[in-house]
Design an enzyme around this catalytic site. Structure first.
Site, PDB file in Angstrom:
ATOM      1  N   SER A   1      -5.354   1.045  -5.210  1.00 12.01           N
ATOM      2  CA  SER A   1      -4.160   0.403  -4.660  1.00 12.01           C
ATOM      3  C   SER A   1      -3.945   0.792  -3.200  1.00 12.01           C
ATOM      4  CB  SER A   1      -2.934   0.825  -5.471  1.00 12.01           C
ATOM      5  OG  SER A   1      -1.736   0.416  -4.850  1.00 12.01           O
TER       6      SER A   1
ATOM      7  N   TYR B   1       2.793   7.112  -8.406  1.00  7.61           N
ATOM      8  CA  TYR B   1       1.811   6.052  -8.651  1.00  7.61           C
ATOM      9  C   TYR B   1       0.692   6.103  -7.612  1.00  7.61           C
ATOM     10  CZ  TYR B   1      -0.340   1.446  -8.410  1.00  7.61           C
ATOM     11  OH  TYR B   1      -1.249   0.416  -8.339  1.00  7.61           O
TER      12      TYR B   1
ATOM     13  N   LYS C   1      -3.446   7.291  -8.063  1.00  6.90           N
ATOM     14  CA  LYS C   1      -4.628   6.513  -7.681  1.00  6.90           C
ATOM     15  C   LYS C   1      -5.520   7.315  -6.734  1.00  6.90           C
ATOM     16  CE  LYS C   1      -3.994   2.469  -9.745  1.00  6.90           C
ATOM     17  NZ  LYS C   1      -4.964   1.895 -10.690  1.00  6.90           N
TER      18      LYS C   1
END
Length: 332
Positions: A116, A140, A144
């Protein structure tokens, strides 16, 4: 090729599975169905299970001789990750390590990882290339980035080769209307705007109208889900041909503001869309635009559907189908 698609019943994973089957590959989908849909798997074989189940992973890898793995099974909501970081580190990091360890144990040496643009945080320069500093703002984004770092370590130690693909804003739907976004709750702008157009929402909210952009709203780089899937296929073919591991940013290289997305949706649908202005959300940069030159150069990737109106039109066809026949999530 014989491919394991982890998370292949979700939004991007289901489109990927459809593309792999259509290009004559043998596909096994592993999905917990917590946020995926059984009827979104249009081909291949579906196995229902979770990456937390190490015994299941050994069974899957023992039963099949995979050429590679595509990994889409991540929790993806930035706001939720701030409120529930444990969920994100458990699912996105710990469960991914379970997958990597199973791959190493069973001699499967190629992985395409769904990453991402959230790893970059507040941009220092635009467009954002692969050399941009990495400073994720949320659990988040950090989850990643942790996986990307782990992949580099696994390659050095175990020879597992990988490609990480950093999405900016995945959008759109299958051009034939067979698949689309079904997140519940939905947090992505285009489906929210189209739900307002179809009557499933009263209005769409604009979070902040005072950004330093031409119309005061945030600018994002939207890339069609089918174009994302083509990048995954090209990346896997690169690894199959002996190519090196690497990371690639995926976007169209041109951003659209929130108001431009709403205007495009009104044009495509022919309907007025009610809009509410709300305060800014913490952590939302004014602009996020990708530099995808490396993917074009090394993977030969070219977006087929770069136009915003095309992306919105495909998503609108899916929204109309969903409105006519609502589909409920399958409990996991």
């Amino acid at each position: 090729m014989r491919i394991l698609v982890v998370g292949g019943a979700g939004y991007i994973g289901s489109h990927m599975t459809k593309m792999l089957v259509e290009t004559a590959n043998e596909v096994v989908v592993l999905d917990s169905l917590v946020s995926g849909f059984r009827d979104a798997v249009l081909g291949g074989r579906l196995l229902v299970g979770d990456l937390a189940d190490r015994a299941l992973l050994d069974q899957v890898f023992s039963a099949h001789r995979f050429d590679g793995v595509m990994h889409f099974a991540s929790s993806i909501q930035v706001g939720e990750s701030v409120r529930q970081p444990a969920k994100y580190y458990r699912n996105n990091v710990a469960n991914t390590l379970n997958l990597l360890e199973a791959m190493v144990r069973h001699g499967v040496g190629r992985l395409i990882f769904s990453s991402s643009a959230a790893i970059f945080g507040e941009p220092e320069r635009l467009p954002i290339d692969e050399a941009h500093p990495v400073r994720p703002l949320s659990p988040y984004g950090r989850s990643k980035w942790m996986v990307e770092q782990a992949l580099a370590d696994y390659e050095r130690a175990y020879g597992l080769r990988y490609v990480t693909l950093r999405y900016f804003n995945a959008a759109g739907a299958d051009p034939l209307g067979m698949l689309g976004e079904r997140h519940e709750p939905e947090t992505h702008l285009i489906p929210l705007v189209l739900r307002a157009a179809s009557g499933r929402r009263r209005a769409v909210e604009i979070f902040g109208a005072d950004y330093p952009t031409p119309d005061g709203t945030c600018i994002r780089d939207y890339v069609h889900v089918v174009d994302l899937c083509r990048a995954h296929l090209l990346a896997l073919e690169r690894l199959m041909d002996g190519g090196a591991s690497g990371a690639y940013n995926l976007g169209n290289g041109s951003g659209f503001s929130v108001r431009e997305v709403i205007d495009a949706a009104q044009k495509v649908t022919g309907r007025n869309i009610a809009v509410k202005t709300a305060p800014r959300r913490e952590g939302d940069p004014a602009r996020l635009v990708a530099d995808a030159a490396r993917a074009r150069r090394e993977l030969g990737w070219r977006p087929v559907y770069p136009a915003l109106e095309t992306i919105v039109a495909h998503a609108w066809a899916w929204e109309k189908k969903s409105t006519a026949a609502p589909i409920q999530a399958t409990p996991g």
